[in-house]
Design a protein around this motif. Structure first.
Motif, PDB file in Angstrom:
ATOM      1  N   PRO A 218     -41.803  -2.010  -1.980  1.00 11.76           N
ATOM      2  CA  PRO A 218     -41.300  -2.304  -0.629  1.00 11.76           C
ATOM      3  C   PRO A 218     -41.972  -3.503   0.038  1.00 11.76           C
ATOM      4  O   PRO A 218     -41.356  -4.171   0.871  1.00 11.76           O
ATOM      5  N   ASP A 219     -43.229  -3.787  -0.318  1.00  7.06           N
ATOM      6  CA  ASP A 219     -43.964  -4.868   0.344  1.00  7.06           C
ATOM      7  C   ASP A 219     -43.755  -6.229  -0.306  1.00  7.06           C
ATOM      8  O   ASP A 219     -44.197  -7.248   0.230  1.00  7.06           O
ATOM      9  N   ALA A 220     -43.109  -6.248  -1.464  1.00  4.10           N
ATOM     10  CA  ALA A 220     -42.891  -7.517  -2.156  1.00  4.10           C
ATOM     11  C   ALA A 220     -41.755  -8.299  -1.505  1.00  4.10           C
ATOM     12  O   ALA A 220     -41.075  -7.805  -0.610  1.00  4.10           O
ATOM     13  N   ALA A 221     -41.581  -9.543  -1.957  1.00  3.82           N
ATOM     14  CA  ALA A 221     -40.540 -10.433  -1.414  1.00  3.82           C
ATOM     15  C   ALA A 221     -40.663 -10.555   0.102  1.00  3.82           C
ATOM     16  O   ALA A 221     -39.686 -10.436   0.850  1.00  3.82           O
ATOM     17  N   GLY A 222     -41.880 -10.789   0.549  1.00  8.71           N
ATOM     18  CA  GLY A 222     -42.122 -10.964   1.978  1.00  8.71           C
ATOM     19  C   GLY A 222     -41.851  -9.728   2.795  1.00  8.71           C
ATOM     20  O   GLY A 222     -41.483  -9.816   3.963  1.00  8.71           O
ATOM     21  N   GLY A 223     -42.020  -8.564   2.180  1.00  6.71           N
ATOM     22  CA  GLY A 223     -41.779  -7.313   2.881  1.00  6.71           C
ATOM     23  C   GLY A 223     -40.330  -6.862   2.868  1.00  6.71           C
ATOM     24  O   GLY A 223     -40.001  -5.827   3.457  1.00  6.71           O
ATOM     25  N   LEU A 224     -39.476  -7.598   2.167  1.00  5.39           N
ATOM     26  CA  LEU A 224     -38.061  -7.240   2.097  1.00  5.39           C
ATOM     27  C   LEU A 224     -37.743  -6.341   0.916  1.00  5.39           C
ATOM     28  O   LEU A 224     -36.650  -5.790   0.830  1.00  5.39           O
ATOM     29  N   GLY A 225     -38.702  -6.208   0.001  1.00  6.44           N
ATOM     30  CA  GLY A 225     -38.541  -5.263  -1.096  1.00  6.44           C
ATOM     31  C   GLY A 225     -38.091  -5.883  -2.402  1.00  6.44           C
ATOM     32  O   GLY A 225     -37.266  -6.788  -2.440  1.00  6.44           O
ATOM     33  N   LEU A 226     -38.677  -5.368  -3.474  1.00  4.62           N
ATOM     34  CA  LEU A 226     -38.352  -5.793  -4.834  1.00  4.62           C
ATOM     35  C   LEU A 226     -38.164  -4.558  -5.699  1.00  4.62           C
ATOM     36  O   LEU A 226     -38.963  -3.615  -5.636  1.00  4.62           O
ATOM     37  N   VAL A 227     -37.110  -4.534  -6.489  1.00  2.00           N
ATOM     38  CA  VAL A 227     -36.916  -3.471  -7.467  1.00  2.00           C
ATOM     39  C   VAL A 227     -36.796  -4.135  -8.830  1.00  2.00           C
ATOM     40  O   VAL A 227     -36.137  -5.164  -8.974  1.00  2.00           O
ATOM     41  N   TRP A 228     -37.472  -3.580  -9.833  1.00  2.00           N
ATOM     42  CA  TRP A 228     -37.426  -4.211 -11.150  1.00  2.00           C
ATOM     43  C   TRP A 228     -37.597  -3.185 -12.265  1.00  2.00           C
ATOM     44  O   TRP A 228     -38.122  -2.088 -12.052  1.00  2.00           O
ATOM     45  N   THR A 229     -37.131  -3.568 -13.419  1.00  2.00           N
ATOM     46  CA  THR A 229     -37.307  -2.743 -14.605  1.00  2.00           C
ATOM     47  C   THR A 229     -37.188  -3.642 -15.825  1.00  2.00           C
ATOM     48  O   THR A 229     -37.007  -4.859 -15.697  1.00  2.00           O
ATOM     49  N   TYR A 230     -37.280  -3.036 -17.003  1.00  2.00           N
ATOM     50  CA  TYR A 230     -37.160  -3.831 -18.219  1.00  2.00           C
ATOM     51  C   TYR A 230     -36.481  -3.023 -19.313  1.00  2.00           C
ATOM     52  O   TYR A 230     -36.453  -1.784 -19.285  1.00  2.00           O
ATOM     53  N   VAL A 231     -35.922  -3.756 -20.282  1.00  2.00           N
ATOM     54  CA  VAL A 231     -35.323  -3.167 -21.469  1.00  2.00           C
ATOM     55  C   VAL A 231     -35.967  -3.834 -22.670  1.00  2.00           C
ATOM     56  O   VAL A 231     -35.809  -5.041 -22.872  1.00  2.00           O
ATOM     57  N   SER A 232     -36.722  -3.067 -23.441  1.00  2.00           N
ATOM     58  CA  SER A 232     -37.410  -3.633 -24.597  1.00  2.00           C
ATOM     59  C   SER A 232     -36.496  -3.611 -25.832  1.00  2.00           C
ATOM     60  O   SER A 232     -35.498  -2.890 -25.873  1.00  2.00           O
ATOM     61  N   ARG A 233     -36.858  -4.374 -26.837  1.00  2.78           N
ATOM     62  CA  ARG A 233     -36.072  -4.323 -28.071  1.00  2.78           C
ATOM     63  C   ARG A 233     -36.258  -2.979 -28.767  1.00  2.78           C
ATOM     64  O   ARG A 233     -35.370  -2.529 -29.493  1.00  2.78           O
TER      65      ARG A 233
END
Length: 338
Positions: free
Chosen positions: A229-244
């Motif tokens: 929630p605090d990332a992107a200047g407090g506007l929020g970041l959601v992330w994930t990954y897909v491995s091989r």
């Protein structure tokens, strides 16, 4: 003219049409890991030129040369050759949807040796690496620039050409949902539909099909999603990954995971969404999306990539943690930059 407002000067249009009209052989290339706009632009113009009797070859510079499954319905794939069969020093080479020469992958050296290099693109980050440039950042897709070129050449747009151009238009505008959608984009869609193409069949191929294995890999990726929630200047970041390894466990090819970002980006609490996808060679291809307050193209360009303000990407040889550590501080709201 088919576009009302173009950033391309008349001298560039004139030079581009002169080069093509004088050419008996034309070599076409789009960016690596081609999407609908890249492949649709290239094959659309390729079909139009081939109809005049010109010798046309088309390719993209991936080490593993394969058209993504979602795009295998596109007409014109008989024009495709592997990078190893591409002309080493083309008299006229035309690139599509590539903002830098590096985005051509294995075909970058060929571009560097081309006698004339015509660059067709709509990314504001385009570096103008050719000898002639048809670059219009105001166009919703590269296929919009291609349609204008085909019309200026006086060539017909039949159903097969229209299908290629339409795919580029609808994929880059997100079925006309993205902010880059313009009245000109809708007008172009109307012209293409008038050729008799079937939009419902195209939509099914692009968005309404997936193997069961994709659901399982998607579930794994969503299960590890992180909300900051605090990332992107407090506007929020959601992330994930897909491995091989995730894909190998289900027998899922790399190109089947492109749609993961479209699920992750829906999160209300995050301005920015990021999905890292590991390819078969162990490199991470990173897709980013913004709702408008963060220019992800600027962030990705700083890491060697590019794209649009709300949709961009880059590649990374670092780990997931280190890649995110490099990207995270670059995701700042427009008004907060020093």
């Amino acid at each position: 003219m088919t576009t009302n407002e173009s950033a391309v000067g008349e001298a560039d249009w004139r030079r581009a049409t002169e080069l093509i009209r004088a050419a008996d052989r034309v070599a076409l290339a789009c960016h690596v890991s081609p999407d609908g706009d890249a492949l649709g632009s290239m094959l659309g113009l390729g079909l139009a030129l081939a109809s005049t009797g010109r010798k046309v070859v088309a390719s993209f510079g991936d080490r593993v040369f394969a058209v993504p499954r979602l795009l295998r319905f596109l007409p014109g794939q008989h024009l495709l050759v592997e990078p190893s069969a591409y002309p080493a020093e083309p008299d006229l080479m035309i690139t599509f949807d590539a903002s830098t020469m590096e985005r051509l992958g294995l075909l970058a050296p060929h571009a560097g040796k081309a006698r004339e290099l015509l660059v067709i693109d709509h990314h504001v980050s385009n570096t103008r690496f050719g000898t002639v440039h048809l670059v219009d950042p105001g166009a919703a897709s590269t296929t919009m620039v291609v349609e204008e070129l085909i019309n200026r050449l006086g060539l017909p747009v039949d159903r097969e050409v229209a299908t290629c151009l339409y795919v580029g238009l609808v994929t880059d505008t997100g079925s006309f949902r993205h902010s880059i959608t313009t009245p000109a984009a809708h007008a172009m869609a109307g012209r293409l539909l008038a050729t008799g193409l079937r939009p419902e069949e195209i939509a099914r191929e692009l968005w309404d099909r997936s193997p069961f294995a994709y659901l399982r890999v998607l579930g794994t990726a969503l299960g590890r999603a992180v909300l900051e929630p605090d990332a992107a200047g407090g506007l929020g970041l959601v992330w994930t990954y897909v491995s091989r390894a995730d894909r190998a466990a289900e027998g899922l090819p790399y190109d089947e995971v492109e749609g993961v970002i479209d699920v992750v980006r829906r999160v209300d609490e995050a301005e920015v969404a990021v999905v890292l996808k590991e390819d078969d060679e162990g490199r991470w291809n990173v897709s980013t999306r913004s709702k408008g307050a963060v220019d992800v193209a600027r962030a990705c360009a700083a890491l060697g990539g590019g794209g649009h303000a709300r949709a961009a990407g880059f590649s990374s040889a670092l780990s997931v943690a280190d890649t995110m550590a490099a990207l995270r501080p670059l995701l700042t709201p427009e008004g907060s930059r020093s």
